[in-house]
Design a protein around this motif. Structure first.
Motif, PDB file in Angstrom:
ATOM      1  N   GLY A   1       0.839  -1.240  -0.104  1.00 53.72           N
ATOM      2  CA  GLY A   1      -0.006   0.010   0.003  1.00 53.72           C
ATOM      3  C   GLY A   1       0.816   1.099   0.071  1.00 53.72           C
ATOM      4  O   GLY A   1       0.380   2.181   0.117  1.00 53.72           O
ATOM      5  N   GLU A   2       2.097   1.194  -0.326  1.00 53.34           N
ATOM      6  CA  GLU A   2       3.034   2.218  -0.344  1.00 53.34           C
ATOM      7  C   GLU A   2       2.978   3.227  -1.442  1.00 53.34           C
ATOM      8  O   GLU A   2       3.347   4.166  -1.835  1.00 53.34           O
ATOM      9  CB  GLU A   2       4.485   1.849  -0.198  1.00 53.34           C
ATOM     10  N   LEU A   3       2.557   2.460  -2.593  1.00 48.77           N
ATOM     11  CA  LEU A   3       2.151   2.913  -4.066  1.00 48.77           C
ATOM     12  C   LEU A   3       0.819   2.723  -4.436  1.00 48.77           C
ATOM     13  O   LEU A   3       0.361   1.881  -4.237  1.00 48.77           O
ATOM     14  CB  LEU A   3       3.298   2.497  -4.848  1.00 48.77           C
ATOM     15  N   PRO A   4       0.299   3.564  -5.131  1.00 50.99           N
ATOM     16  CA  PRO A   4      -1.074   3.721  -5.553  1.00 50.99           C
ATOM     17  C   PRO A   4      -1.080   2.619  -7.099  1.00 50.99           C
ATOM     18  O   PRO A   4      -0.106   2.568  -7.491  1.00 50.99           O
ATOM     19  CB  PRO A   4      -1.609   4.761  -6.067  1.00 50.99           C
ATOM     20  N   ASN A   5      -2.097   2.094  -7.171  1.00 51.44           N
ATOM     21  CA  ASN A   5      -2.518   1.328  -8.292  1.00 51.44           C
ATOM     22  C   ASN A   5      -3.937   1.581  -8.582  1.00 51.44           C
ATOM     23  O   ASN A   5      -4.881   1.802  -7.678  1.00 51.44           O
ATOM     24  CB  ASN A   5      -1.822  -0.103  -8.329  1.00 51.44           C
ATOM     25  N   THR A   6      -4.347   0.996  -9.801  1.00 55.48           N
ATOM     26  CA  THR A   6      -5.882   0.982 -10.070  1.00 55.48           C
ATOM     27  C   THR A   6      -6.145  -0.598 -10.140  1.00 55.48           C
ATOM     28  O   THR A   6      -5.866  -1.325 -11.035  1.00 55.48           O
ATOM     29  CB  THR A   6      -6.059   1.575 -11.602  1.00 55.48           C
ATOM     30  N   THR A   7      -6.620  -1.003  -9.100  1.00 52.30           N
ATOM     31  CA  THR A   7      -6.953  -2.419  -9.044  1.00 52.30           C
ATOM     32  C   THR A   7      -8.136  -2.890  -9.985  1.00 52.30           C
ATOM     33  O   THR A   7      -9.174  -2.243  -9.734  1.00 52.30           O
ATOM     34  CB  THR A   7      -7.162  -2.827  -7.606  1.00 52.30           C
ATOM     35  N   VAL A   8      -7.811  -3.969 -10.521  1.00 48.19           N
ATOM     36  CA  VAL A   8      -8.828  -4.647 -11.336  1.00 48.19           C
ATOM     37  C   VAL A   8      -9.589  -5.982 -10.707  1.00 48.19           C
ATOM     38  O   VAL A   8     -10.576  -6.202 -10.887  1.00 48.19           O
ATOM     39  CB  VAL A   8      -8.187  -4.988 -12.699  1.00 48.19           C
TER      40      VAL A   8
ATOM     41  N   VAL B   1      -3.871 -12.950  -5.162  1.00 46.10           N
ATOM     42  CA  VAL B   1      -3.455 -12.319  -6.329  1.00 46.10           C
ATOM     43  C   VAL B   1      -4.159 -11.071  -6.125  1.00 46.10           C
ATOM     44  O   VAL B   1      -5.039 -10.601  -5.799  1.00 46.10           O
ATOM     45  CB  VAL B   1      -4.318 -13.355  -7.512  1.00 46.10           C
ATOM     46  N   LEU B   2      -3.219 -10.109  -7.059  1.00 46.79           N
ATOM     47  CA  LEU B   2      -3.460  -8.723  -7.405  1.00 46.79           C
ATOM     48  C   LEU B   2      -3.477  -8.580  -8.696  1.00 46.79           C
ATOM     49  O   LEU B   2      -2.087  -8.830  -9.242  1.00 46.79           O
ATOM     50  CB  LEU B   2      -2.572  -8.006  -6.301  1.00 46.79           C
ATOM     51  N   ALA B   3      -4.481  -7.780  -9.333  1.00 49.66           N
ATOM     52  CA  ALA B   3      -4.337  -7.397 -10.818  1.00 49.66           C
ATOM     53  C   ALA B   3      -4.763  -6.030 -10.911  1.00 49.66           C
ATOM     54  O   ALA B   3      -5.549  -5.507 -10.266  1.00 49.66           O
ATOM     55  CB  ALA B   3      -5.141  -8.063 -11.551  1.00 49.66           C
ATOM     56  N   PHE B   4      -3.661  -5.336 -11.542  1.00 58.33           N
ATOM     57  CA  PHE B   4      -4.126  -3.962 -11.549  1.00 58.33           C
ATOM     58  C   PHE B   4      -3.639  -3.503 -12.891  1.00 58.33           C
ATOM     59  O   PHE B   4      -2.695  -4.057 -13.856  1.00 58.33           O
ATOM     60  CB  PHE B   4      -3.342  -3.123 -10.760  1.00 58.33           C
ATOM     61  N   ASN B   5      -4.070  -2.176 -13.503  1.00 59.50           N
ATOM     62  CA  ASN B   5      -3.707  -1.642 -14.692  1.00 59.50           C
ATOM     63  C   ASN B   5      -2.286  -1.172 -14.867  1.00 59.50           C
ATOM     64  O   ASN B   5      -1.721  -0.467 -13.787  1.00 59.50           O
ATOM     65  CB  ASN B   5      -4.755  -0.474 -15.011  1.00 59.50           C
ATOM     66  N   ASP B   6      -1.609  -1.728 -15.898  1.00 59.27           N
ATOM     67  CA  ASP B   6      -0.369  -1.028 -16.161  1.00 59.27           C
ATOM     68  C   ASP B   6      -0.194   0.314 -16.161  1.00 59.27           C
ATOM     69  O   ASP B   6      -0.971   1.065 -16.782  1.00 59.27           O
ATOM     70  CB  ASP B   6       0.214  -1.570 -17.273  1.00 59.27           C
ATOM     71  N   ILE B   7       0.816   1.103 -15.627  1.00 67.65           N
ATOM     72  CA  ILE B   7       0.922   2.591 -15.666  1.00 67.65           C
ATOM     73  C   ILE B   7       1.208   3.118 -16.790  1.00 67.65           C
ATOM     74  O   ILE B   7       1.222   4.306 -17.188  1.00 67.65           O
ATOM     75  CB  ILE B   7       1.668   3.135 -14.433  1.00 67.65           C
ATOM     76  N   SER B   8       2.002   2.314 -17.676  1.00 70.82           N
ATOM     77  CA  SER B   8       2.483   2.609 -18.882  1.00 70.82           C
ATOM     78  C   SER B   8       1.888   1.607 -20.326  1.00 70.82           C
ATOM     79  O   SER B   8       2.709   0.738 -20.503  1.00 70.82           O
ATOM     80  CB  SER B   8       4.097   2.568 -19.136  1.00 70.82           C
TER      81      SER B   8
END
Length: 122
Positions: free
Chosen positions: A15-22, A28-35
């Protein structure tokens, strides 16, 4: 090589960096790639600290490995890629272009993908 607890995915998991969780569950964690390289570009990671596919295959339990890959398919369906198709990419080690030393799968789609259009490191 040992696991680097300060890699970007470890920081996301803490939780130290944000992400857009899918998608997220207990393993398991899935999130949108930032690039993103494609209109849909999702990263799927196990929550346990595996360096690469080799480490995951050698040290993950059969149940954990099976669940992870079942979730990759579920996530591809969740983001609507099953109809037109998608690409899975898992780079393993420095010569493959693996940039983050935490095992991850790229789910990529949303447009036609060609060999020459996807040569850059992921």
């Amino acid at each position: 090589m040992s696991y680097d607890n300060d890699n970007v995915f470890a920081k996301i998991l803490r939780g130290e960096l944000p992400n857009t969780t899918v998608y997220e569950d207990e393993s398991v964690l899935a999130f949108n790639d930032i690039s993103p390289r494609t209109p849909v570009h999702v990263l799927v990671i196990p929550k346990r600290p595996y360096i690469d596919m080799d480490d995951f295959a050698a040290n993950g339990s059969t149940e954990e490995i099976g669940n992870f890959f079942a979730k990759v398919g579920e996530i591809a369906r969740l983001v609507g890629l099953q109809e037109d198709g998608y690409r899975l990419v898992a780079n393993n080690g420095k010569n493959s272009g693996q940039l983050v030393p935490h095992f991850h799968i790229h789910i990529m789609g949303g447009r036609p993908l060609t060999e020459d259009g996807m040569t850059a490191a992921m």
